[in-house]
Scaffold this motif. Structure first.
Motif, short mmCIF file in Angstrom:
data_model
loop_
_atom_site.label_atom_id
_atom_site.label_comp_id
_atom_site.label_asym_id
_atom_site.label_seq_id
_atom_site.Cartn_x
_atom_site.Cartn_y
_atom_site.Cartn_z
N ILE A 118 0.84 -1.21 0.00
CA ILE A 118 0.00 0.00 0.00
C ILE A 118 0.87 1.26 0.00
O ILE A 118 0.54 2.25 -0.63
N GLY A 119 2.03 1.18 0.70
CA GLY A 119 2.95 2.32 0.70
C GLY A 119 3.46 2.62 -0.70
O GLY A 119 3.53 3.79 -1.12
N THR A 120 3.81 1.57 -1.44
CA THR A 120 4.28 1.77 -2.82
C THR A 120 3.15 2.35 -3.67
O THR A 120 3.39 3.24 -4.51
N THR A 124 3.49 6.01 -5.57
CA THR A 124 3.45 5.99 -7.04
C THR A 124 2.09 6.47 -7.57
O THR A 124 1.76 6.24 -8.74
N GLU A 125 1.31 7.10 -6.73
CA GLU A 125 0.02 7.71 -7.08
C GLU A 125 -1.05 6.70 -7.49
O GLU A 125 -2.07 7.08 -8.07
N GLN A 126 -0.83 5.41 -7.20
CA GLN A 126 -1.85 4.42 -7.55
C GLN A 126 -3.12 4.61 -6.71
O GLN A 126 -4.23 4.34 -7.19
N GLY A 224 8.80 8.44 -1.01
CA GLY A 224 9.48 7.47 -1.87
C GLY A 224 9.90 6.21 -1.15
O GLY A 224 9.29 5.80 -0.15
N ALA A 225 11.01 5.60 -1.64
CA ALA A 225 11.42 4.29 -1.15
C ALA A 225 11.72 4.31 0.35
O ALA A 225 11.39 3.38 1.08
#
Lengths: 257, 258
Positions: A118-120, A124-126, A224-225
Motif C-alpha cells: 500500500i505504501g508503494t 506511485t500515485e496508484q 518514496g522508497a
C-alpha cells in the motif's frame, strides 16, 4: 523548565498518532459493514494472509510445542508432576503460545507486506488513481485485508494449536517415553472450550491489529522508497507491540474474575 | 448552462502549514477546449490539479465542473465528476497487481459494473487506439517500457469515454520521440472524444502541441493566460524567461532548491 517541553511535544505527538489510528480504525469498521464489498479481493487476501502463512505458523507452533514439552517435563520432574506435561502443553498452546506466536509471525510476514504494497501504491500515485477511477481506496484496499485478517487468523491459530499439541505429543511419546494413549487422554482431560475460544478470539483481535497497522502505515507513507521502508518497519513494530498489549487485555477479560 | 465553462476555478487558495502554494488561482476551461498550465517546479501546478480531482481540499475558493460546485461536495457529486473524467498520471500509476487489460478496464468494471468479458473487449480496443497490440493485454505493467506504460495509462484514461481529460506531465521521463508520440495520441484522443482537456506540464513543446490555450502559473497565481499562438509574442517578461529557459530574468529562481 526546558526539559519538560520536549517531553510534552513527544506526548502530544503520541496522542496525535493514537487519534489518527483510532479514526482510521473506526473508518475501516464503518466501511467493513457498508457496501460495496469486493469478495474476490477478500478471498485473494485470505489466501495471501492465511494460506501462504501456514508453513511459517506450522513450523513455529510445532517447535514451540516440542520445546514446551521438554521444558515442562524438565521443570515438573523436580516435584514429580511429569504427568501434567500434556495438559500444560495443550493449555499453553491454545490460550497463549498459539495465538501470540502465530500473531507475531504473521505480523512480520503479512503486516510488512501490506505496508510495503500500500505504501508503494501511495508514493506511485496508484491510490490517487483509484480515486479518479471512482473507487474508494478504503473499500478496495483496506477492507479486504482487514476482513481477511479477521477471518483467517483464527483458522491459522486453530491449525497452529493442533500442530503445537502434536509437537508436544511427538516429544512426549518418542523422547520422554510417555504412553501414547495416556498422553492423548491427559491432553483432552482438562482442556475446556474456553481455552480454545479465548485463543481464537485473541487471534481475531491480532488479525485485525496486524492488517489495520499494515494498512495504516502504508496508507500514510510519504517520501518514496525510504518512506515505504519506514512504513514497513513501523507496521511490524507497532503491530507486534499492540499484539502483546491486546494479549494481556483479552486474557484479563476472559480469565480474571 | 451550455455556455458556462466546463471547468471553472475561482480564487483558489491552498497551503501546507505556513507555505502558501496556491494564492488565488482563476481559470476557466470551455467544453471541447484544451488548456495547458505551465510553470516551473513548485509553482503549484500539481496542487491545482489535485484540488480539481478532489484529491486535495482547497483552503478557500471555488471549483465548478459543469457549473456544479465541487469544493465541499458530497460523495455522490464527487463520484459523478470522477465518472465523467479521465486522468493520465505522471508516472502512469498503473496498478501493479493487475494485468495491462485489467488496468485499462478498471473504470469499466469497478466504476460502471460492466461484465469482465465486455470490459476486456473494450480494453483491447482502447489499447489499439493508443497503438498497442492485444499481445500486451495479459502482461504485467512492470514488464512494459516507460513509454508503453504512459500509453496504457492513456488508454485507461479514455476507456470510459470521459468528457474531461486531465494530463499530469504527460511527457516527463520518456525520450523526445516517445514524448511526441504521446502528444499526438493525446491530441487524437481528445479530439475523437470531443473532450475538454487540462494538462499541466513544464515541457513547452508538449504544451504547444496539445493545447489551444496556455496559462502560466507562477507563485500560486496565473500571471498570463492566452492562446498558444500568442505565447511567443507575449510581452510578459516572466513568461518569456520561462519559455526561453534563461536563468537571468525576473523569475525568482531559488536555484539551490531546484
Amino acid at each position: 523548565m526546558p526539559i519538560l517541553a520536549p517531553i510534552g511535544r513527544i506526548f502530544l505527538a503520541f496522542l496525535a498518532v493514537v487519534g489518527r489510528v483510532t479514526i482510521f480504525a473506526v473508518k475501516t469498521l464503518v466501511h467493513c459493514v457498508t457496501p460495496r464489498f469486493y469478495f474476490r479481493l477478500i478471498f485473494k487476501q485470505m489466501c495471501e494472509i492465511g494460506y501462504y502463512s501456514l508453513p511459517v505458523v506450522a513450523m513455529t507452533t510445532l517447535f514451540a510445542g516440542m520445546v514446551l514439552a521438554l521444558q515442562s517435563y524438565s521443570g515438573f520432574s523436580r516435584f514429580s508432576a511429569e504427568s501434567a506435561v500434556a495438559t500444560v502443553v495443550v493449555i499453553s498452546m491454545t490460550r497463549e503460545l498459539g495465538p501470540v506466536l502465530a500473531g507475531l509471525m504473521v505480523a512480520g510476514r503479512v503486516g510488512a507486506a501490506i505496508a510495503a504494497e500500500i505504501g508503494t501504491m501511495r508514493v506511485t500515485e496508484q491510490i490517487d488513481a483509484l480515486v479518479t477511477l471512482s473507487t474508494n481506496p478504503f473499500k478496495y484496499l483496506v477492507v479486504p485485508r482487514v476482513l481477511a485478517g479477521l477471518i483467517t487468523l483464527p483458522i491459522l491459530v486453530f491449525i497452529g494449536d493442533i500442530i503445537g499439541v502434536m509437537g508436544g505429543y511427538i516429544v512426549g511419546v518418542n523422547k520422554l517415553s510417555f504412553n501414547s494413549g495416556s498422553y492423548i487422554q491427559n491432553t483432552f482431560q482438562y482442556l475446556e472450550t474456553l481455552d480454545v475460544v479465548s485463543g481464537l478470539v485473541k487471534a481475531a483481535v491480532f488479525g485485525f491489529i496486524i492488517t489495520l497497522m499494515g494498512c495504516y502505515q502504508g496508507y500514510h507513507s510519504r517520501g518514496g522508497a525510504q518512506g515505504v521502508g519506514q512504513a514497513t518497519t513501523n507496521a511490524v513494530v507497532s503491530s507486534s507491540i499492540l499484539i502483546l498489549i491486546a494479549n494481556y487485555v483479552v486474557t484479563e477479560l476472559f480469565f480474571v474474575r | 448552462m451550455s455556455d458556462s465553462p466546463k471547468i471553472s476555478l475561482t480564487d483558489l487558495h491552498k497551503g501546507f502549514g505556513t507555505k502558501k502554494v496556491l494564492q488565488g488561482v482563476n481559470l476557466d476551461v470551455a467544453a471541447g477546449e484544451s488548456v495547458a498550465i505551465i510553470g516551473g517546479s513548485g509553482t503549484g501546478k500539481s496542487v491545482t490539479l489535485k484540488c480539481i480531482l478532489g484529491l486535495l481540499t482547497p483552503d478557500s475558493g471555488s471549483i465548478k465542473i459543469d457549473g456544479v460546485e465541487m469544493v465541499g461536495a458530497d460523495r455522490k457529486t464527487n463520484e459523478a465528476m470522477q465518472a465523467k473524467s479521465g486522468m493520465l498520471f505522471q508516472g502512469a500509476a498503473l496498478f501493479d497487481s493487475l494485468s495491462v487489460w485489467e488496468n485499462v478496464a478498471f473504470g469499466l468494471i469497478e466504476g460502471q459494473g460492466m461484465p469482465r468479458k465486455e470490459a476486456h473487449d473494450i480494453a483491447i480496443k482502447r489499447l489499439s487506439d493508443v497503438g498497442l497490440g492485444p499481445e500486451i493485454a495479459p502482461l504485467s505493467p512492470a514488464s512494459l517500457s516507460g513509454g508503453m506504460q504512459k500509453r496504457v495509462g492513456l488508454a485507461r484514461a479514455i476507456a470510459t469515454r470521459p468528457e474531461i481529460l486531465f494530463f499530469d506531465e504527460p511527457t516527463t521521463g520518456i525520450d523526445p520521440i516517445m514524448g511526441d508520440v504521446i502528444n499526438d495520441l493525446i491530441v487524437k484522443c481528445t479530439r475523437e472524444l470531443g473532450a475538454c482537456a487540462l494538462t499541466i506540464t513544464h515541457d513547452m513543446a508538449s504544451a504547444r502541441k496539445i493545447a489551444d490555450r496556455i496559462a502560466f502559473l507562477y507563485k500560486g497565481t496565473i500571471i498570463w493566460d492566452g492562446p498558444v499562438a500568442d505565447v511567443e509574442t507575449s510581452d510578459n517578461p516572466y513568461l518569456q524567461q520561462f519559455i526561453s529557459g534563461n536563468t537571468e530574468g525576473p523569475l525568482d529562481l531559488d536555484l539551490k532548491h531546484l
